[in-house]
Structure formats: structure tokens, C-alpha cells
Design an enzyme around this catalytic site. Structure first.
Site, PDB file in Angstrom:
ATOM      1  N   ARG A 234     -10.173   6.185  16.225  1.00  0.00           N
ATOM      2  CA  ARG A 234      -8.778   6.090  16.695  1.00  0.00           C
ATOM      3  C   ARG A 234      -7.825   6.806  15.729  1.00  0.00           C
ATOM      4  NH1 ARG A 234      -5.009   2.452  14.949  1.00  0.00           N
ATOM      5  NH2 ARG A 234      -3.130   2.299  16.226  1.00  0.00           N
TER       6      ARG A 234
ATOM      7  N   LYS B 249       9.026  -4.966  15.219  1.00  0.00           N
ATOM      8  CA  LYS B 249       9.432  -3.604  14.833  1.00  0.00           C
ATOM      9  C   LYS B 249      10.391  -3.020  15.884  1.00  0.00           C
ATOM     10  CE  LYS B 249       7.138  -3.093  10.945  1.00  0.00           C
ATOM     11  NZ  LYS B 249       7.820  -2.887   9.653  1.00  0.00           N
TER      12      LYS B 249
ATOM     13  N   SER C 102       3.051  -6.708   7.834  1.00  0.00           N
ATOM     14  CA  SER C 102       2.667  -5.353   8.250  1.00  0.00           C
ATOM     15  C   SER C 102       1.519  -5.278   9.255  1.00  0.00           C
ATOM     16  CB  SER C 102       2.312  -4.526   7.011  1.00  0.00           C
ATOM     17  OG  SER C 102       1.181  -5.072   6.378  1.00  0.00           O
TER      18      SER C 102
ATOM     19  N   TYR D 153       4.018  -8.493  16.220  1.00  0.00           N
ATOM     20  CA  TYR D 153       4.366  -7.524  15.163  1.00  0.00           C
ATOM     21  C   TYR D 153       5.104  -6.323  15.771  1.00  0.00           C
ATOM     22  CZ  TYR D 153       3.325  -3.645  11.913  1.00  0.00           C
ATOM     23  OH  TYR D 153       3.393  -2.540  11.108  1.00  0.00           O
TER      24      TYR D 153
ATOM     25  N   SER E  91       6.579   1.098  13.575  1.00  0.00           N
ATOM     26  CA  SER E  91       5.118   1.194  13.729  1.00  0.00           C
ATOM     27  C   SER E  91       4.743   1.721  15.108  1.00  0.00           C
ATOM     28  CB  SER E  91       4.504  -0.191  13.532  1.00  0.00           C
ATOM     29  OG  SER E  91       3.138  -0.169  13.891  1.00  0.00           O
ATOM     30  N   ASN E  92       3.560   2.328  15.166  1.00  0.00           N
ATOM     31  CA  ASN E  92       2.998   2.753  16.463  1.00  0.00           C
ATOM     32  C   ASN E  92       2.768   1.544  17.373  1.00  0.00           C
ATOM     33  OD1 ASN E  92      -0.141   2.029  16.605  1.00  0.00           O
ATOM     34  ND2 ASN E  92       0.345   2.516  14.486  1.00  0.00           N
ATOM     35  N   HIS E  93       2.772   0.328  16.810  1.00  0.00           N
ATOM     36  CA  HIS E  93       2.505  -0.848  17.651  1.00  0.00           C
ATOM     37  C   HIS E  93       3.716  -1.252  18.491  1.00  0.00           C
ATOM     38  CE1 HIS E  93      -1.543  -1.199  16.233  1.00  0.00           C
ATOM     39  NE2 HIS E  93      -1.081  -0.918  15.019  1.00  0.00           N
TER      40      HIS E  93
ATOM     41  N   SER F 251      -1.120   5.658  11.255  1.00  0.00           N
ATOM     42  CA  SER F 251      -2.019   5.007  10.299  1.00  0.00           C
ATOM     43  C   SER F 251      -1.954   5.792   8.995  1.00  0.00           C
ATOM     44  CB  SER F 251      -3.458   5.019  10.821  1.00  0.00           C
ATOM     45  OG  SER F 251      -3.538   4.470  12.117  1.00  0.00           O
TER      46      SER F 251
ATOM     47  N   GLY G 222       0.824  -1.215   0.000  1.00  0.00           N
ATOM     48  CA  GLY G 222       0.000   0.000   0.000  1.00  0.00           C
ATOM     49  C   GLY G 222       0.855   1.261   0.000  1.00  0.00           C
TER      50      GLY G 222
HETATM   51  P1  NAI Z   1       1.792  -3.780   3.017  1.00  0.00           P
HETATM   52  O1  NAI Z   1       1.567  -5.089   3.713  1.00  0.00           O
HETATM   53  O2  NAI Z   1       0.775  -3.280   2.068  1.00  0.00           O
HETATM   54  O3  NAI Z   1       3.193  -3.849   2.270  1.00  0.00           O
HETATM   55  C1  NAI Z   1       4.292  -4.602   2.726  1.00  0.00           C
HETATM   56  C2  NAI Z   1       5.001  -5.178   1.521  1.00  0.00           C
HETATM   57  O4  NAI Z   1       6.083  -5.989   1.986  1.00  0.00           O
HETATM   58  C3  NAI Z   1       4.086  -6.076   0.674  1.00  0.00           C
HETATM   59  O5  NAI Z   1       4.066  -5.651  -0.674  1.00  0.00           O
HETATM   60  C4  NAI Z   1       4.690  -7.455   0.815  1.00  0.00           C
HETATM   61  O6  NAI Z   1       4.624  -8.256  -0.360  1.00  0.00           O
HETATM   62  C5  NAI Z   1       6.137  -7.144   1.174  1.00  0.00           C
HETATM   63  N1  NAI Z   1       6.705  -8.266   1.922  1.00  0.00           N
HETATM   64  C6  NAI Z   1       6.140  -8.935   2.953  1.00  0.00           C
HETATM   65  N2  NAI Z   1       6.914  -9.958   3.337  1.00  0.00           N
HETATM   66  C7  NAI Z   1       7.991  -9.926   2.525  1.00  0.00           C
HETATM   67  C8  NAI Z   1       9.148 -10.752   2.417  1.00  0.00           C
HETATM   68  N3  NAI Z   1       9.332 -11.792   3.231  1.00  0.00           N
HETATM   69  N4  NAI Z   1      10.054 -10.453   1.466  1.00  0.00           N
HETATM   70  C9  NAI Z   1       9.861  -9.404   0.621  1.00  0.00           C
HETATM   71  N5  NAI Z   1       8.793  -8.591   0.671  1.00  0.00           N
HETATM   72  C10 NAI Z   1       7.869  -8.862   1.608  1.00  0.00           C
HETATM   73  O7  NAI Z   1       2.076  -2.718   4.166  1.00  0.00           O
HETATM   74  P2  NAI Z   1       2.027  -1.125   4.067  1.00  0.00           P
HETATM   75  O8  NAI Z   1       0.780  -0.651   4.679  1.00  0.00           O
HETATM   76  O9  NAI Z   1       2.397  -0.682   2.724  1.00  0.00           O
HETATM   77  O10 NAI Z   1       3.198  -0.743   5.092  1.00  0.00           O
HETATM   78  C11 NAI Z   1       4.532  -0.599   4.668  1.00  0.00           C
HETATM   79  C12 NAI Z   1       5.437  -0.680   5.888  1.00  0.00           C
HETATM   80  O11 NAI Z   1       5.075   0.310   6.817  1.00  0.00           O
HETATM   81  C13 NAI Z   1       5.343  -2.021   6.624  1.00  0.00           C
HETATM   82  O12 NAI Z   1       6.635  -2.365   7.077  1.00  0.00           O
HETATM   83  C14 NAI Z   1       4.443  -1.714   7.798  1.00  0.00           C
HETATM   84  O13 NAI Z   1       4.728  -2.557   8.900  1.00  0.00           O
HETATM   85  C15 NAI Z   1       4.775  -0.264   8.075  1.00  0.00           C
HETATM   86  N6  NAI Z   1       3.662   0.457   8.683  1.00  0.00           N
HETATM   87  C16 NAI Z   1       2.559   0.805   7.911  1.00  0.00           C
HETATM   88  C17 NAI Z   1       1.519   1.500   8.487  1.00  0.00           C
HETATM   89  C18 NAI Z   1       0.341   1.960   7.692  1.00  0.00           C
HETATM   90  O14 NAI Z   1      -0.500   2.658   8.256  1.00  0.00           O
HETATM   91  N7  NAI Z   1       0.205   1.623   6.419  1.00  0.00           N
HETATM   92  C19 NAI Z   1       1.536   1.839   9.931  1.00  0.00           C
HETATM   93  C20 NAI Z   1       2.721   1.423  10.626  1.00  0.00           C
HETATM   94  C21 NAI Z   1       3.737   0.763  10.006  1.00  0.00           C
HETATM   95  C1  15L Z   2       0.297  -0.699  11.389  1.00  0.00           C
HETATM   96  O1  15L Z   2       1.401  -0.924  11.865  1.00  0.00           O
HETATM   97  C2  15L Z   2      -0.189  -1.389  10.171  1.00  0.00           C
HETATM   98  O2  15L Z   2       0.867  -1.665   9.267  1.00  0.00           O
HETATM   99  C3  15L Z   2      -1.281  -0.646   9.447  1.00  0.00           C
HETATM  100  O3  15L Z   2      -1.907  -1.533   8.516  1.00  0.00           O
HETATM  101  C4  15L Z   2      -2.336  -0.095  10.425  1.00  0.00           C
HETATM  102  O4  15L Z   2      -3.005  -1.138  11.020  1.00  0.00           O
HETATM  103  C5  15L Z   2      -1.643   0.765  11.465  1.00  0.00           C
HETATM  104  O5  15L Z   2      -0.575   0.085  12.094  1.00  0.00           O
HETATM  105  C6  15L Z   2      -2.587   1.273  12.562  1.00  0.00           C
HETATM  106  O6  15L Z   2      -2.272   1.117  13.732  1.00  0.00           O
HETATM  107  O7  15L Z   2      -3.607   1.862  12.208  1.00  0.00           O
END
Ligand code: NAI
Ligand code: 15L
Length: 277
Positions: free
Chosen positions: A186, A152, A87, A148, A123-125, A177, A26
């Protein structure tokens, strides 16, 4: 509302080769188009399909847990935006592979190839078990709300060690988020707009001296649980705010259940998830 960011307008072109992991996710899809104007080559990696490469893009599929693949991936890279990983809260094994072994592989490869800076999507988590009536800063100890969040916290500590021992600078973004708009009450406190995400990532990549920094990734929301005064050297100034969504979110969810721990703790519903085994 502030004027939207024109991608590429925040700073002159900086990087010969910038690596974006998690590029099919995303936030990865969003940053893919936003980061390209800042570099000659944007190297994109994920285990999922990345679609066709545009001008100046290099596609490098790789699994984070594959140490040899990660070693190849980081060759010739100036800086990394590390979004790849599991994630959300979930079972231990994929979290272990992607977030613990994978993050270690990334930093080892960064050390070998003398990469100078990483922006790490934390992450906030990591701090999800602080209460919603507490305002926390980066000096307060982690209180992860699940596996998770623990993974992090591992990435944050691992990157600190790589800074202290090897001088690799990391800005750990404790993202709240990051979505097009807040989806519940939230998120009025945790929301990070995509424009502010770009501002935060560019500030983190280009701050003259980043050292090892923890910064909470949120927009300028009136309600917030995070104090970023320890990270003003990064120069991140959010310009969006969740406040314009408040009336509609409060109307949609007028009552909050005060007996539900998800209402009391910053991690929200994540604190209920699991165990998965
Ligand atoms: P997402 O799940 O959409 O994207 C994560 C990407 O990492 C995916 O495309 C997935 O294929 C790839 N991935 C997963 N496991 C893998 C592996 N073993 N090897 C290679 N690639 C792998 O998550 P999003 O929402 O785009 O978040 C991006 C980052 O930001 C994540 O690390 C997430 O934990 C962190 N994050 C995101 C938040 C949000 O609100 N979207 C909030 C807090 C943290
Ligand atoms: C995260 O760490 C997740 O990656 C995201 O998908 C949301 O759930 C976010 O936290 C959140 O706390 O809203």
C-alpha cells in the site's frame, strides 16, 4: 535517486521563532534537526521527554488539551508546524483530547497571539474510504475511515474557519505514509520520504500566499491516488519516489486479497481498527 536534502539549503533563514509541536514523535524528531537551520529559535513542544536542548532550541513541554499552557506556548511565535496529536486509529477519549480539544486550543492561542501561519499535519485517513481505483483531489468531500480521520477532518475545517474569520493561513498536509521507506505494498502509493517531507513543510511555511490549502503529502510515486493540482501555488515538488522499492515490496507480498476491504480502500488496514470501547 535525487541528492539528499542538506537541511537548511532550501531557503534562507526565515523565522525568528518557529514552534514545532509533537517534537518527540517520529516525524517530530526528524523535523527537529531539519527545521532548525531555517530559524533563530526552534521552540519544541510535546508531552513526552524532548531530551536536552541544542543551540537555538527552546523546550516547552505542554499538553495540547491544556488551554492555558497552549496560550503560553504560542506567545512570540511566527509560525507553527503542528504535528502533535493522537496519530493512529484508537479510542475516542484521547483522540478527543489531543486532536479536537488540542487543535482548538492551538488555533485559539494562534488567534490571540496573531500567529500568521500554521502547517497542520492532517492525514490520508480523512479520505480513507475512497477506493484505491479512484484518484481524488482536495475538492472531494472527506470520507474518513475512523475516528482518527474524523478528528483530522475537524482540524482541517477548524483551520478553514480560522482563516475565513481571522486570516490565519493554514496548509493542511494530508500526509500519506512518512517513514524511512515503504513497509508494505500500500505504501508504494502513500509513501512520503523524509526529504520530501522537509520539502513539503518548507514550501508550506514559505509560499508567499498560502490561504487555506489542502495538499496530499506523498512523494513522486508512480502509483498514487491523489491529485495535487489544486495546490501548485504551494510550490511543493517531490523528488523521491517509492518506485525503487517496488520489486522488493511486490516480491515480499506477491498476492493481494481482493476480498479484503483493506486492499480496496485507500485507508488500508485502518478501516478494520476499532471500535475500541
Ligand atoms: P507520533 O505519534 O510519533 O507523534 C505524535 C506526537 O504527539 C508524540 O510525540 C506524542 O507524545 C505527541 N502528543 C500526543 N498527544 C499529545 C497531547 N495530548 N499533548 C501533547 N503532545 C501530544 O506521530 P508521527 O508519526 O510523528 O506523526 C506526526 C503527525 O503527523 C501526527 O499528527 C500524525 O497524525 C500525522 N501523520 C503522520 C503520518 C505518518 O506517516 N507518520 C501520516 C499521516 C499523518
Ligand atoms: C497515519 O495517519 C498515521 O499517523 C501513520 O502512522 C501511518 O499509519 C499512516 O497514516 C498510513 O496511513 O500509513
Amino acid at each position: 535517486m535525487p541528492a539528499p536534502v542538506v537541511p537548511g539549503s532550501l531557503t534562507p533563514l526565515r523565522f525568528k521563532c518557529l514552534l514545532l509541536t509533537g517534537a518527540a514523535g517520529g516525524l517530530g524528531r526528524e523535523l527537529r534537526r531539519r527545521l532548525k537551520p531555517y530559524c533563530e529559535t526552534l521552540r519544541l513542544s510535546d508531552l513526552q521527554d524532548l531530551g536536552p536542548a541544542s543551540d537555538g532550541e527552546e523546550l516547552r513541554p505542554a499538553r495540547l488539551e491544556d488551554a492555558a499552557a497552549m496560550r503560553e506556548l504560542l506567545a512570540g511565535v511566527d509560525a507553527v508546524v503542528h504535528l502533535g496529536g493522537y496519530s493512529v486509529e484508537g479510542p475516542w477519549e484521547p483522540i478527543l483530547q489531543a486532536n479536537i480539544i488540542g487543535t482548538y486550543n492551538l488555533y485559539e492561542a494562534a488567534r490571540v497571539h496573531k500567529v500568521k501561519r500554521v502547517v497542520f499535519a492532517s492525514s490520508n485517513h480523512v479520505t480513507g474510504f475512497y477506493r484505491q481505483d479512484e484518484v481524488i483531489d482536495a475538492r472531494m468531500p472527506p470520507r474518513p475511515d475512523g475516528l482518527y480521520g474524523v478528528s483530522k477532518a475537524f482540524g482541517e475545517n477548524l483551520s478553514r474557519m480560522y482563516f475565513d474569520r481571522y486570516g490565519i493561513e493554514t496548509v493542511c498536509l494530508r500526509i500519506g505514509s512518512a517513514f524511512p521507506e515503504p513497509t508494505d505494498r500500500r505504501m508504494l502509493a502513500t509513501w512520503l520520504s523524509y526529504d520530501d517531507l522537509e520539502r513539503l513543510v518548507i514550501a508550506s511555511l514559505t509560499a508567499p500566499v498560502a490561504g487555506h490549502t489542502l495538499i496530499f503529502g506523498i512523494s513522486d510515486n508512480a502509483t498514487r491516488w491523489y491529485d495535487n493540482r489544486l495546490a501548485t501555488h504551494i510550490g511543493y515538488r517531490p523528488q523521491d519516489s517509492s518506485d525503487r522499492f517496488r520489486p522488493i515490496k511486490e516480491a515480499a507480498q506477491p498476492e493481494l486479497d481482493r476480498d479484503d476491504p483493506a486492499t480496496l480502500f485507500q485507508g488500508g488496514a485502518f478501516i478494520h481498527l476499532g471500535p475500541f470501547e
